[in-house]
Design a protein around this motif. Structure first.
Motif, PDB file in Angstrom:
ATOM      1  N   PHE A  83      74.855 -72.762 -62.296  1.00  0.00           N
ATOM      2  CA  PHE A  83      76.219 -72.902 -62.797  1.00  0.00           C
ATOM      3  C   PHE A  83      77.095 -71.853 -62.122  1.00  0.00           C
ATOM      4  N   GLU A  84      78.382 -72.030 -62.241  1.00  0.00           N
ATOM      5  CA  GLU A  84      79.317 -71.112 -61.589  1.00  0.00           C
ATOM      6  C   GLU A  84      79.255 -69.726 -62.240  1.00  0.00           C
ATOM      7  N   ALA A  85      79.515 -68.725 -61.428  1.00  0.00           N
ATOM      8  CA  ALA A  85      79.467 -67.342 -61.915  1.00  0.00           C
ATOM      9  C   ALA A  85      80.552 -67.033 -62.930  1.00  0.00           C
ATOM     10  N   THR A  86      81.532 -67.947 -63.080  1.00  0.00           N
ATOM     11  CA  THR A  86      82.606 -67.750 -64.060  1.00  0.00           C
ATOM     12  C   THR A  86      82.397 -68.599 -65.319  1.00  0.00           C
ATOM     13  N   ALA A  87      81.310 -69.348 -65.380  1.00  0.00           N
ATOM     14  CA  ALA A  87      81.077 -70.265 -66.503  1.00  0.00           C
ATOM     15  C   ALA A  87      80.870 -69.514 -67.813  1.00  0.00           C
ATOM     16  N   THR A  88      81.293 -70.145 -68.892  1.00  0.00           N
ATOM     17  CA  THR A  88      81.044 -69.614 -70.243  1.00  0.00           C
ATOM     18  C   THR A  88      80.323 -70.637 -71.113  1.00  0.00           C
ATOM     19  N   ASP A  89      80.415 -71.910 -70.725  1.00  0.00           N
ATOM     20  CA  ASP A  89      79.721 -72.989 -71.440  1.00  0.00           C
ATOM     21  C   ASP A  89      78.542 -73.435 -70.591  1.00  0.00           C
ATOM     22  N   PHE A  90      77.348 -73.207 -71.103  1.00  0.00           N
ATOM     23  CA  PHE A  90      76.136 -73.520 -70.351  1.00  0.00           C
ATOM     24  C   PHE A  90      75.418 -74.755 -70.894  1.00  0.00           C
ATOM     25  N   SER A  91      76.155 -75.614 -71.601  1.00  0.00           N
ATOM     26  CA  SER A  91      75.532 -76.745 -72.294  1.00  0.00           C
ATOM     27  C   SER A  91      74.782 -77.673 -71.355  1.00  0.00           C
ATOM     28  N   SER A  92      75.311 -77.910 -70.149  1.00  0.00           N
ATOM     29  CA  SER A  92      74.629 -78.797 -69.208  1.00  0.00           C
ATOM     30  C   SER A  92      73.263 -78.236 -68.823  1.00  0.00           C
ATOM     31  N   THR A  93      73.243 -76.945 -68.482  1.00  0.00           N
ATOM     32  CA  THR A  93      71.986 -76.286 -68.122  1.00  0.00           C
ATOM     33  C   THR A  93      71.041 -76.223 -69.308  1.00  0.00           C
ATOM     34  N   VAL A  94      71.587 -75.911 -70.473  1.00  0.00           N
ATOM     35  CA  VAL A  94      70.770 -75.819 -71.687  1.00  0.00           C
ATOM     36  C   VAL A  94      70.145 -77.169 -72.024  1.00  0.00           C
ATOM     37  N   ASN A  95      70.907 -78.252 -71.882  1.00  0.00           N
ATOM     38  CA  ASN A  95      70.381 -79.588 -72.157  1.00  0.00           C
ATOM     39  C   ASN A  95      69.267 -79.962 -71.187  1.00  0.00           C
ATOM     40  N   LYS A  96      69.440 -79.588 -69.915  1.00  0.00           N
ATOM     41  CA  LYS A  96      68.399 -79.867 -68.918  1.00  0.00           C
ATOM     42  C   LYS A  96      67.128 -79.081 -69.237  1.00  0.00           C
ATOM     43  N   ALA A  97      67.320 -77.828 -69.654  1.00  0.00           N
ATOM     44  CA  ALA A  97      66.166 -77.001 -70.009  1.00  0.00           C
ATOM     45  C   ALA A  97      65.445 -77.586 -71.215  1.00  0.00           C
ATOM     46  N   ALA A  98      66.213 -78.012 -72.223  1.00  0.00           N
ATOM     47  CA  ALA A  98      65.617 -78.584 -73.436  1.00  0.00           C
ATOM     48  C   ALA A  98      64.827 -79.854 -73.104  1.00  0.00           C
ATOM     49  N   ALA A  99      65.375 -80.673 -72.202  1.00  0.00           N
ATOM     50  CA  ALA A  99      64.692 -81.918 -71.825  1.00  0.00           C
ATOM     51  C   ALA A  99      63.406 -81.638 -71.055  1.00  0.00           C
ATOM     52  N   PHE A 100      63.429 -80.594 -70.227  1.00  0.00           N
ATOM     53  CA  PHE A 100      62.248 -80.221 -69.436  1.00  0.00           C
ATOM     54  C   PHE A 100      61.181 -79.567 -70.302  1.00  0.00           C
ATOM     55  N   ASN A 101      61.626 -78.884 -71.360  1.00  0.00           N
ATOM     56  CA  ASN A 101      60.743 -78.209 -72.307  1.00  0.00           C
ATOM     57  C   ASN A 101      59.803 -77.205 -71.617  1.00  0.00           C
ATOM     58  N   PRO A 102      60.373 -76.212 -70.923  1.00  0.00           N
ATOM     59  CA  PRO A 102      59.538 -75.225 -70.232  1.00  0.00           C
ATOM     60  C   PRO A 102      58.975 -74.196 -71.207  1.00  0.00           C
ATOM     61  N   ASP A 103      57.953 -73.484 -70.759  1.00  0.00           N
ATOM     62  CA  ASP A 103      57.482 -72.348 -71.551  1.00  0.00           C
ATOM     63  C   ASP A 103      57.947 -71.029 -70.937  1.00  0.00           C
ATOM     64  N   PHE A 104      58.692 -71.128 -69.804  1.00  0.00           N
ATOM     65  CA  PHE A 104      59.222 -69.931 -69.155  1.00  0.00           C
ATOM     66  C   PHE A 104      60.539 -70.268 -68.463  1.00  0.00           C
ATOM     67  N   ILE A 105      61.531 -69.371 -68.617  1.00  0.00           N
ATOM     68  CA  ILE A 105      62.830 -69.528 -67.962  1.00  0.00           C
ATOM     69  C   ILE A 105      63.167 -68.241 -67.222  1.00  0.00           C
ATOM     70  N   PHE A 106      63.576 -68.396 -65.960  1.00  0.00           N
ATOM     71  CA  PHE A 106      64.057 -67.239 -65.198  1.00  0.00           C
ATOM     72  C   PHE A 106      65.518 -67.464 -64.843  1.00  0.00           C
ATOM     73  N   PHE A 107      66.325 -66.413 -65.020  1.00  0.00           N
ATOM     74  CA  PHE A 107      67.749 -66.486 -64.704  1.00  0.00           C
ATOM     75  C   PHE A 107      68.113 -65.456 -63.653  1.00  0.00           C
ATOM     76  N   GLY A 108      68.634 -65.927 -62.520  1.00  0.00           N
ATOM     77  CA  GLY A 108      69.155 -65.039 -61.490  1.00  0.00           C
ATOM     78  C   GLY A 108      70.647 -64.896 -61.685  1.00  0.00           C
ATOM     79  N   GLY A 109      71.082 -63.747 -62.193  1.00  0.00           N
ATOM     80  CA  GLY A 109      72.496 -63.536 -62.482  1.00  0.00           C
ATOM     81  C   GLY A 109      72.686 -62.237 -63.228  1.00  0.00           C
ATOM     82  N   TYR A 110      73.835 -62.105 -63.872  1.00  0.00           N
ATOM     83  CA  TYR A 110      74.202 -60.846 -64.517  1.00  0.00           C
ATOM     84  C   TYR A 110      74.227 -60.965 -66.035  1.00  0.00           C
TER      85      TYR A 110
END
Length: 354
Positions: free
Chosen positions: A170-197
């Motif tokens: 997502f963009e470095a200026t984003a505040t709404d992460f719903s698209s990414t969150v929905n994709k993560a929920a659908a994938f159902n991972p047991d680990f998430i890594f975030f490259g950012g601040y």
């Protein structure tokens, strides 16, 4: 003699740039207190994390302030813009925190950093995860910044073959992460890594937890700040893992006497502030310049030649540069959020989770 400091001092991620600025100031103040023949002035230059602003500040530092060196820029995107300007002007720089690997491949002879790059941190973090967390499904996210993409790609590459991996950004200026969150929920991972601040990392954790995503969350040095916990909420952030090719002084204070002393001195000088991430790197970067000046080097060219030979025990690591300007020390450390605080887990090579 003037040394500039270029970094985001008032923007969204200023909390990880003010500590190295203060660390550098502490080192310079300690040096000046000895009443040396040649005193040093630190000139802070606020880039607000904007690469074009950083580039203009670099030109100002050279032409108006007549600096003999630069500490920074703090971030990788800024560093990409500033590096050729300082190279042309023959002004040495030492970044306390810019980790994008490509910065060392530009052939710049006046550029240095006291933190290991993403190609060191990414695999070290991934190898720790593969050993200590052993995920089956990993979701890797980045914020499209020069730093975030570089680190996320390094982690993704290191995890492939060890876990099923999906990615999003997502963009470095984003505040709404719903698209990414929905994709993560659908994938159902047991680990998430975030490259950012941390400014986005905290809210991202909160939105993931609110969606019911319980995967172990990990990020790198850009998110290694107590404000990550504030942004996520202590309960949601609990257990979050963070990697860094650096030693956070207060997290190591119980194990390292130098870290304890530095933490106490830093808090005393800066109104109780903790020496957060890169404070030690700021101190060590300034110390490199100080040692050059103490040795009688008073021109940028001579200071740069001296930096090629430095080899001293810094606060966080042995400070010695390779031919490319990389710090030779490649240790990566793991931290964890426990009880609302950031604590040390240990060296990534042998750290384990309780």
């Amino acid at each position: 003699m003037k040394i500039g400091f270029i970094g985001d001092l008032t923007g969204d991620n200023a909390a990880i740039v003010i500590p190295p600025r203060n660390g550098a100031q502490l080192a310079i103040d300690e040096y000046n207190a000895k009443n040396p023949k040649t005193k040093i002035e630190l000139v802070p230059l606020d880039s607000k994390a904007d690469p074009s602003t950083a580039a203009n500040l670099a030109k100002t530092a050279v032409t108006e302030h007549k600096v003999v060196g630069i500490i920074g820029p703090a971030f990788s995107g800024e560093s990409q813009q500033v590096q050729p300007i300082l190279e042309e002007a023959k002004i040495p720089s030492i970044s306390p925190s810019a980790t994008r690997t490509a910065l060392a491949d530009a052939g710049a002879s006046y550029w240095h950093r006291v933190v290991a790059n993403d190609d060191v941190q990414g695999p070290a973090a991934a190898e720790f995860v593969a050993r200590a967390v052993a995920p089956k499904k990993a979701f890797v996210i980045d914020d499209k910044s020069a730093y975030g993409q570089g680190l996320a790609q390094a982690v993704q590459k290191a995890l492939e073959g060890k876990a099923e991996v999906q990615t999003d950004s997502f963009e470095a200026t984003a505040t709404d992460f719903s698209s990414t969150v929905n994709k993560a929920a659908a994938f159902n991972p047991d680990f998430i890594f975030f490259g950012g601040y941390y400014a986005q990392g905290g809210p991202l954790i909160k939105q993931l937890r609110d969606k019911g995503v319980k995967a172990r969350f990990m990020s790198g040095d850009g998110a290694l700040h107590t404000q990550l916990i504030e942004g996520a909420g202590a309960e949601q952030a609990e257990g979050t893992l963070l990697s860094c090719p650096c030693k956070i002084a207060y997290a190591w204070a119980e194990q390292d006497e130098n870290a304890k002393k530095f933490t106490e001195t830093f808090k005393s000088k800066f109104s109780g502030q903790l020496p957060e991430i890169y404070a030690t790197e700021g101190y060590d970067a300034a110390s490199g310049f100080i040692k050059a000046i103490e040795a009688g080097n008073t021109t940028p060219e001579k200071i740069n030649e001296f930096l090629k030979t430095v080899d001293f025990a810094g606060l966080g690591k042995q400070v010695k540069f390779t031919e490319k300007g990389e710090v030779a020390d490649t240790n990566v450390y793991i931290y964890q959020v426990k009880g609302g605080s950031i604590v040390s887990v240990g060296n990534s090579k042998d750290a384990s989770l309780s």
